[in-house]
Design a protein around this motif. Structure first.
Motif, PDB file in Angstrom:
ATOM      1  N   GLU A   1       0.844  -1.186   0.000  1.00 37.73           N
ATOM      2  CA  GLU A   1       0.000   0.000   0.000  1.00 37.73           C
ATOM      3  C   GLU A   1       0.882   1.239   0.000  1.00 37.73           C
ATOM      4  OE1 GLU A   1      -2.938  -0.137   3.064  1.00 37.73           O
ATOM      5  OE2 GLU A   1      -3.396  -2.230   2.674  1.00 37.73           O
ATOM      6  N   LEU A   2       0.401   2.276  -0.655  1.00 37.87           N
ATOM      7  CA  LEU A   2       1.160   3.530  -0.721  1.00 37.87           C
ATOM      8  C   LEU A   2       1.137   4.244   0.622  1.00 37.87           C
ATOM      9  CD1 LEU A   2       0.161   5.078  -4.154  1.00 37.87           C
ATOM     10  CD2 LEU A   2       2.301   4.000  -3.529  1.00 37.87           C
ATOM     11  N   LYS A   3       2.288   4.745   1.012  1.00 36.46           N
ATOM     12  CA  LYS A   3       2.438   5.546   2.221  1.00 36.46           C
ATOM     13  C   LYS A   3       2.698   6.982   1.807  1.00 36.46           C
ATOM     14  CE  LYS A   3       2.863   1.703   4.675  1.00 36.46           C
ATOM     15  NZ  LYS A   3       1.689   1.069   5.121  1.00 36.46           N
ATOM     16  N   ASP A   4       2.247   7.917   2.610  1.00 34.58           N
ATOM     17  CA  ASP A   4       2.587   9.322   2.349  1.00 34.58           C
ATOM     18  C   ASP A   4       4.001   9.574   2.823  1.00 34.58           C
ATOM     19  OD1 ASP A   4       0.093   9.999   1.334  1.00 34.58           O
ATOM     20  OD2 ASP A   4      -0.723  10.388   3.328  1.00 34.58           O
ATOM     21  N   LEU A   5       4.757  10.298   2.023  1.00 34.16           N
ATOM     22  CA  LEU A   5       6.131  10.640   2.413  1.00 34.16           C
ATOM     23  C   LEU A   5       6.167  11.981   3.083  1.00 34.16           C
ATOM     24  CD1 LEU A   5       8.195   9.429  -0.648  1.00 34.16           C
ATOM     25  CD2 LEU A   5       7.902   8.331   1.542  1.00 34.16           C
TER      26      LEU A   5
END
Length: 114
Positions: free
Chosen positions: A110-114
């Protein structure tokens, strides 16, 4: 892109927007009614997927270790899961890494916010 390469939830480019593949998109690809582009895999995408840098050119997540060299416009991964030997695989696109990770762990990236 070939619809057979994709699973629901894979990330692709629709124009300039990142989209998660759904069943409708796969159907449209199969019928030739739409085109989507793969997302080139970069270090930034590895970090967005939650991999953590552990060496100059390596990442790990949940016991999966990925070390790489850049070769022929792709990452050449040596990967190892707990209690397995190293394997080598060339990966150019985010959806390929998503599919590999799912095959090895049964979990989605899943994409994580950077």
């Amino acid at each position: 892109m070939n619809a057979k390469e994709l699973r629901i939830g894979n990330y692709v480019l629709d124009g300039r927007d990142v989209e998660a593949v759904n069943a409708r998109m796969i159907s449209m690809l199969e019928k030739g009614e739409a085109e989507f582009d793969p997302i080139p895999l970069t270090e930034e995408w590895l970090l967005k997927f939650g991999f953590v840098g552990y060496t100059v050119k390596g990442f790990s997540k949940n016991g999966i270790e990925l070390s790489y060299i850049t070769r022929d416009d792709c990452f050449q991964f040596e990967f190892r899961c707990p209690q397995s030997d190293w394997r080598i695989l060339d990966i150019k696109y985010a959806h390929q890494l998503q599919n590999l990770y799912f095959a090895l762990t049964g979990e989605e990236l899943e994409l994580k916010d950077l």
